[in-house]
Design an enzyme around this catalytic site. Structure first.
Site, PDB file in Angstrom:
ATOM      1  N   GLY A  45     -10.906 -28.315  19.333  1.00 37.03           N
ATOM      2  CA  GLY A  45     -12.107 -28.877  19.880  1.00 37.03           C
ATOM      3  C   GLY A  45     -13.286 -28.391  19.372  1.00 37.03           C
ATOM      4  N   ASP A  46     -14.646 -28.916  19.628  1.00 39.74           N
ATOM      5  CA  ASP A  46     -15.766 -28.518  19.285  1.00 39.74           C
ATOM      6  C   ASP A  46     -15.882 -28.154  18.052  1.00 39.74           C
ATOM      7  OD1 ASP A  46     -16.331 -28.582  21.822  1.00 39.74           O
ATOM      8  OD2 ASP A  46     -15.571 -26.662  22.236  1.00 39.74           O
ATOM      9  N   LYS A  63     -17.421 -32.822  15.691  1.00 31.98           N
ATOM     10  CA  LYS A  63     -17.306 -34.340  15.529  1.00 31.98           C
ATOM     11  C   LYS A  63     -18.364 -34.991  15.916  1.00 31.98           C
ATOM     12  CE  LYS A  63     -14.105 -33.713  18.812  1.00 31.98           C
ATOM     13  NZ  LYS A  63     -14.123 -32.485  19.114  1.00 31.98           N
ATOM     14  N   ASN A  67     -14.818 -34.246  29.762  1.00 34.14           N
ATOM     15  CA  ASN A  67     -14.722 -33.006  29.273  1.00 34.14           C
ATOM     16  C   ASN A  67     -15.024 -32.798  27.881  1.00 34.14           C
ATOM     17  OD1 ASN A  67     -12.625 -35.069  28.239  1.00 34.14           O
ATOM     18  ND2 ASN A  67     -10.967 -33.669  28.361  1.00 34.14           N
ATOM     19  N   GLY A  74     -17.942 -32.673  24.931  1.00 29.57           N
ATOM     20  CA  GLY A  74     -19.337 -32.347  24.561  1.00 29.57           C
ATOM     21  C   GLY A  74     -19.604 -32.539  23.197  1.00 29.57           C
ATOM     22  N   HIS A  75     -20.253 -33.572  22.805  1.00 34.56           N
ATOM     23  CA  HIS A  75     -20.353 -33.920  21.395  1.00 34.56           C
ATOM     24  C   HIS A  75     -21.815 -33.833  21.031  1.00 34.56           C
ATOM     25  CE1 HIS A  75     -16.400 -36.257  21.020  1.00 34.56           C
ATOM     26  NE2 HIS A  75     -16.338 -35.112  21.332  1.00 34.56           N
ATOM     27  N   THR A  76     -22.143 -32.689  20.312  1.00 35.80           N
ATOM     28  CA  THR A  76     -23.542 -32.331  20.045  1.00 35.80           C
ATOM     29  C   THR A  76     -23.966 -33.295  18.957  1.00 35.80           C
ATOM     30  OG1 THR A  76     -22.941 -30.211  20.816  1.00 35.80           O
ATOM     31  CG2 THR A  76     -25.278 -30.297  19.708  1.00 35.80           C
ATOM     32  N   GLN A  83     -11.619 -33.706  21.772  1.00 35.45           N
ATOM     33  CA  GLN A  83     -11.090 -32.763  22.043  1.00 35.45           C
ATOM     34  C   GLN A  83     -10.583 -32.519  20.395  1.00 35.45           C
ATOM     35  OE1 GLN A  83     -10.052 -34.997  24.960  1.00 35.45           O
ATOM     36  NE2 GLN A  83     -12.042 -33.893  25.445  1.00 35.45           N
ATOM     37  N   VAL A 137     -20.273 -28.266  27.585  1.00 37.79           N
ATOM     38  CA  VAL A 137     -20.208 -28.996  28.569  1.00 37.79           C
ATOM     39  C   VAL A 137     -20.212 -27.536  29.773  1.00 37.79           C
ATOM     40  CG1 VAL A 137     -18.524 -29.990  29.945  1.00 37.79           C
ATOM     41  CG2 VAL A 137     -18.772 -30.778  27.651  1.00 37.79           C
ATOM     42  N   GLY A 185     -19.600 -23.570   7.594  1.00 35.61           N
ATOM     43  CA  GLY A 185     -19.377 -22.621   6.663  1.00 35.61           C
ATOM     44  C   GLY A 185     -20.390 -21.763   6.731  1.00 35.61           C
ATOM     45  N   SER A 239     -20.480 -28.924   5.994  1.00 31.64           N
ATOM     46  CA  SER A 239     -21.674 -28.954   6.872  1.00 31.64           C
ATOM     47  C   SER A 239     -22.080 -27.534   6.877  1.00 31.64           C
ATOM     48  CB  SER A 239     -21.192 -29.546   8.204  1.00 31.64           C
ATOM     49  OG  SER A 239     -22.110 -29.389   9.166  1.00 31.64           O
ATOM     50  N   VAL A 240     -23.708 -27.410   6.574  1.00 36.27           N
ATOM     51  CA  VAL A 240     -24.131 -26.229   6.604  1.00 36.27           C
ATOM     52  C   VAL A 240     -25.249 -26.004   7.669  1.00 36.27           C
ATOM     53  CG1 VAL A 240     -23.612 -25.889   4.268  1.00 36.27           C
ATOM     54  CG2 VAL A 240     -25.661 -27.098   4.738  1.00 36.27           C
TER      55      VAL A 240
HETATM   56  P1  GDP Z   1     -17.710 -31.665  19.043  1.00 39.46           P
HETATM   57  O1  GDP Z   1     -17.186 -31.565  20.279  1.00 39.46           O
HETATM   58  O2  GDP Z   1     -16.688 -31.611  17.982  1.00 39.46           O
HETATM   59  O3  GDP Z   1     -18.702 -32.757  18.512  1.00 39.46           O
HETATM   60  O4  GDP Z   1     -18.461 -30.041  18.681  1.00 39.46           O
HETATM   61  P2  GDP Z   1     -19.669 -29.491  19.589  1.00 39.46           P
HETATM   62  O5  GDP Z   1     -20.731 -30.357  19.596  1.00 39.46           O
HETATM   63  O6  GDP Z   1     -19.012 -29.276  20.976  1.00 39.46           O
HETATM   64  O7  GDP Z   1     -19.688 -28.140  18.983  1.00 39.46           O
HETATM   65  C1  GDP Z   1     -19.977 -27.954  17.537  1.00 39.46           C
HETATM   66  C2  GDP Z   1     -21.460 -27.012  17.532  1.00 39.46           C
HETATM   67  O8  GDP Z   1     -21.789 -26.605  16.546  1.00 39.46           O
HETATM   68  C3  GDP Z   1     -22.507 -27.835  18.274  1.00 39.46           C
HETATM   69  O9  GDP Z   1     -23.758 -26.780  18.831  1.00 39.46           O
HETATM   70  C4  GDP Z   1     -23.282 -28.232  16.869  1.00 39.46           C
HETATM   71  O10 GDP Z   1     -24.686 -28.346  16.975  1.00 39.46           O
HETATM   72  C5  GDP Z   1     -23.018 -27.113  15.998  1.00 39.46           C
HETATM   73  N1  GDP Z   1     -22.886 -27.236  14.671  1.00 39.46           N
HETATM   74  C6  GDP Z   1     -22.039 -28.643  14.046  1.00 39.46           C
HETATM   75  N2  GDP Z   1     -22.075 -28.382  12.778  1.00 39.46           N
HETATM   76  C7  GDP Z   1     -22.414 -27.096  12.289  1.00 39.46           C
HETATM   77  C8  GDP Z   1     -22.542 -26.534  11.020  1.00 39.46           C
HETATM   78  O11 GDP Z   1     -22.162 -27.102   9.872  1.00 39.46           O
HETATM   79  N3  GDP Z   1     -23.286 -25.197  11.234  1.00 39.46           N
HETATM   80  C9  GDP Z   1     -23.648 -24.924  12.244  1.00 39.46           C
HETATM   81  N4  GDP Z   1     -24.218 -23.575  12.324  1.00 39.46           N
HETATM   82  N5  GDP Z   1     -23.657 -25.339  13.518  1.00 39.46           N
HETATM   83  C10 GDP Z   1     -22.914 -26.592  13.487  1.00 39.46           C
HETATM   84  P1  IMO Z   2     -14.614 -31.817  22.503  1.00 34.57           P
HETATM   85  O1  IMO Z   2     -14.606 -33.340  22.269  1.00 34.57           O
HETATM   86  C1  IMO Z   2     -13.099 -27.931  23.576  1.00 34.57           C
HETATM   87  C2  IMO Z   2     -10.176 -27.836  26.849  1.00 34.57           C
HETATM   88  C3  IMO Z   2     -10.581 -26.904  28.065  1.00 34.57           C
HETATM   89  C4  IMO Z   2      -9.027 -26.502  28.452  1.00 34.57           C
HETATM   90  C5  IMO Z   2      -8.179 -27.848  28.044  1.00 34.57           C
HETATM   91  C6  IMO Z   2      -7.802 -28.767  29.233  1.00 34.57           C
HETATM   92  O2  IMO Z   2     -16.149 -31.354  22.762  1.00 34.57           O
HETATM   93  O3  IMO Z   2     -14.123 -31.354  21.290  1.00 34.57           O
HETATM   94  P2  IMO Z   2      -9.454 -30.400  30.650  1.00 34.57           P
HETATM   95  O4  IMO Z   2     -10.729 -30.232  31.330  1.00 34.57           O
HETATM   96  O5  IMO Z   2      -9.150 -31.466  29.585  1.00 34.57           O
HETATM   97  O6  IMO Z   2      -8.164 -30.918  31.453  1.00 34.57           O
HETATM   98  O7  IMO Z   2      -9.118 -29.041  29.769  1.00 34.57           O
HETATM   99  O8  IMO Z   2      -8.770 -28.447  27.179  1.00 34.57           O
HETATM  100  N1  IMO Z   2     -10.977 -28.601  26.453  1.00 34.57           N
HETATM  101  C7  IMO Z   2     -11.901 -28.847  25.274  1.00 34.57           C
HETATM  102  N2  IMO Z   2     -12.188 -27.768  24.348  1.00 34.57           N
HETATM  103  N3  IMO Z   2     -13.632 -28.966  23.293  1.00 34.57           N
HETATM  104  C8  IMO Z   2     -13.230 -30.258  24.058  1.00 34.57           C
HETATM  105  O9  IMO Z   2     -13.755 -31.496  23.875  1.00 34.57           O
HETATM  106  C9  IMO Z   2     -12.499 -30.169  25.086  1.00 34.57           C
HETATM  107  N4  IMO Z   2     -12.025 -30.860  26.235  1.00 34.57           N
HETATM  108  C10 IMO Z   2     -11.056 -29.938  26.781  1.00 34.57           C
HETATM  109  O10 IMO Z   2     -11.522 -26.037  27.616  1.00 34.57           O
HETATM  110  O11 IMO Z   2      -8.759 -25.338  27.678  1.00 34.57           O
HETATM  111 MG    MG Z   3     -17.413 -30.384  21.806  1.00 38.26          MG
END
Ligand code: GDP
Ligand code: IMO
Ligand code: MG
Length: 423
Positions: A12-13, A16, A38, A40-42, A224, A300, A332, A412-413
């Site tokens: 995750g994170d 996306k 659960n 959190g898409h930024t 996730q 989140v 990267g 992505s940079v």
């Molecule tokens: P997602 O859940 O897959 O949408 O990812 P999140 O938003 O939870 O986490 C990705 C984090 O990395 C966010 O704070 C984004 O703003 C940041 N991010 C995304 N791409 C890049 C990148 O190429 N470089 C840096 N430094 N940050 C990035």
């Molecule tokens: P995005 O879409 C990262 C993790 C939780 C925990 C496990 C189970 O932003 O990538 P849950 O609440 O789903 O029952 O938790 O999954 N988890 C994530 N980790 N990014 C997420 O979503 C996540 N959604 C759940 O931290 O380990």
């Molecule tokens: Mg996230």
């Protein structure tokens, strides 16, 4: 017309949300297929940062329609707050955001059950986001759930009461110290349900089928990551839905033979929040540096993310399960300045070197085997073309492409929409 699919390949994170936002201009419809708040898409653009939870990441584009599919679980309380956050951006979400009647509803007692279950597990807890995800999917598969479509029926509150009463008995059974005022939680919940009901509810599988017939382009947005998949992830330290490609079929009603491109998103290193095995996790200053430079705190929960080197064994596994056709490498820029970049290419497992993900990846069974690459010092964040990328980074990219056999199409940079290099 084909459906493309975008999903995370790690825990995750991966970024996306950012990439969905970048790609939305190519699509008529963006559709979330699983997970719930659960996620959190930024997204970052014009100096503003947005964190989306249930709403698809195409919402900020004028022309795209955003669908919340049947595989998603919706907490009306979180959802109403998310809408409130959008109000200042003048988004016509009554037109642009539509919800499947078959999506399941997260009740306040689902959240309490999540907390009770986690508290009862002690050290063995999953480290869930405490958003009620597990209990809601349990009620779905147990055939007890309340669906969005039920909210249109006059007797849904009777069904709600019966389920909430059962949940209260279950919470008591856990015998842990969970303080709550259900009346207060319900007041907020029922108010939020009314907000949810101001949006269009649809039979989304039918809607998406017709859209395909009409030649509309659709991007399915995963939440996730593949290693959190209920079947293929590091069970039991996973989420409760199928985060992998098959989840898009069941979570939207899209036929498997209609899926064309599968975009796999991964970080140039690895992170994980919550508990569970993580073979390449770093406990030293290198890991701390990644966390610091990469701002690795959960979008989140604000929890610090665990950091480590890229795990190619796990990445290849994820590519395989998902049928990834194009890779996108994120963050990267965070690795600039590291003398050496390590990448895990095999595991030492019970005295043997293996290159697949075994059933049991607990640290006592397994040690990562690393290949080392020379780092780069250049700041990537201002770069806009592939020609500017440093040679050592290109070698790292080349290696990943060769190992996976899949091209890396986006590098992505930085977090901003503009900090995206196409290859
Ligand atoms: P997602 O859940 O897959 O949408 O990812 P999140 O938003 O939870 O986490 C990705 C984090 O990395 C966010 O704070 C984004 O703003 C940041 N991010 C995304 N791409 C890049 C990148 O190429 N470089 C840096 N430094 N940050 C990035
Ligand atoms: P995005 O879409 C990262 C993790 C939780 C925990 C496990 C189970 O932003 O990538 P849950 O609440 O789903 O029952 O938790 O999954 N988890 C994530 N980790 N990014 C997420 O979503 C996540 N959604 C759940 O931290 O380990
Ligand atoms: Mg996230």
């Amino acid at each position: 017309m084909a459906v493309d699919l975008l999903l995370g390949l790690q825990w995750g994170d991966e970024g996306k949300g950012k990439i969905v936002d970048v790609l939305t201009k190519n699509y008529d419809i963006i559709a979330r297929f699983q997970g719930g708040p659960n996620a959190g898409h930024t997204l970052e653009f014009d100096g503003i940062k947005h964190v989306l939870r249930t709403i698809p990441s195409g919402i900020f584009h004028d022309k795209s329609i955003n669908v919340i599919g049947n595989g998603v679980v919706i907490d009306p309380v979180v959802f109403a707050k998310e809408l409130e956050g959008l109000d200042q951006f003048d988004i016509d979400y009554k037109k642009k955001l539509i919800i499947s009647r078959k999506a399941h509803v997260i009740l306040p007692t689902h959240r309490l059950l999540d907390a009770a279950s986690e508290a009862s597990k002690g050290k063995a807890k999953i480290g869930s986001t405490l958003k009620g995800i597990g209990p809601t999917y349990m009620d779905k598969t147990g055939r007890n759930g309340i669906r969005v479509g039920d909210l249109e029926l006059s007797d849904w509150k009777d069904k709600y009461r019966a389920l909430a009463d059962k949940h209260e008995a279950m919470i008591a059974f856990y015998d842990v110290d969970i303080q709550y005022d259900l009346k207060e939680l319900e007041e907020e919940f029922f108010k939020s349900v009314e907000v949810l009901k101001t949006l269009q509810f649809i039979d989304s599988e039918e809607y998406l089928y017709k859209a395909q017939q009409e030649g509309k382009t659709i991007l399915a947005e995963g939440a996730q990551g593949s290693l959190l998949d209920i079947d293929f992830g590091t069970y039991p330290f996973v989420t409760s839905s199928n985060t992998t490609a098959a989840g898009a079929c069941t979570g939207l009603g899209v036929a498997p033979n209609k899926i064309k491109e599968v975009f796999g998103i991964f970080k140039a290193y690895t992170t994980r929040v919550g508990s569970g095995p993580f073979p390449t996790e770093l406990f030293d200053e290198v890991g701390a540096e990644m966390a610091k430079v990469g701002h690795e705190f959960g979008a989140v929960t604000g929890r610090p993310r665990r950091c480590g080197w890229l795990d190619l064994v796990a990445l290849k596994y994820a590519c395989q399960v998902n049928g990834v056709t194009q890779l996108m490498m994120m963050k990267g820029d965070v690795l600039s300045g590291f003398d050496t970049i390590k990448v895990c290419t095999a595991y030492k497992y019970k005295g043997e070197e293996i290159t697949h993900l075994p059933y049991n990846i607990e640290p006592e069974n397994l040690t990562p085997v690393y290949t080392e690459y020379k780092g780069w010092t250049e700041d990537l964040t201002k770069m806009t073309t592939k020609e500017e990328l440093p040679q050592n980074l290109l070698e790292y990219i080349d290696f990943i492409e060769k190992e996976t056999g899949i091209p890396i199409k986006i590098v992505s940079v930085g977090p901003d929409r503009k900090q995206t290099i196409l290859r």
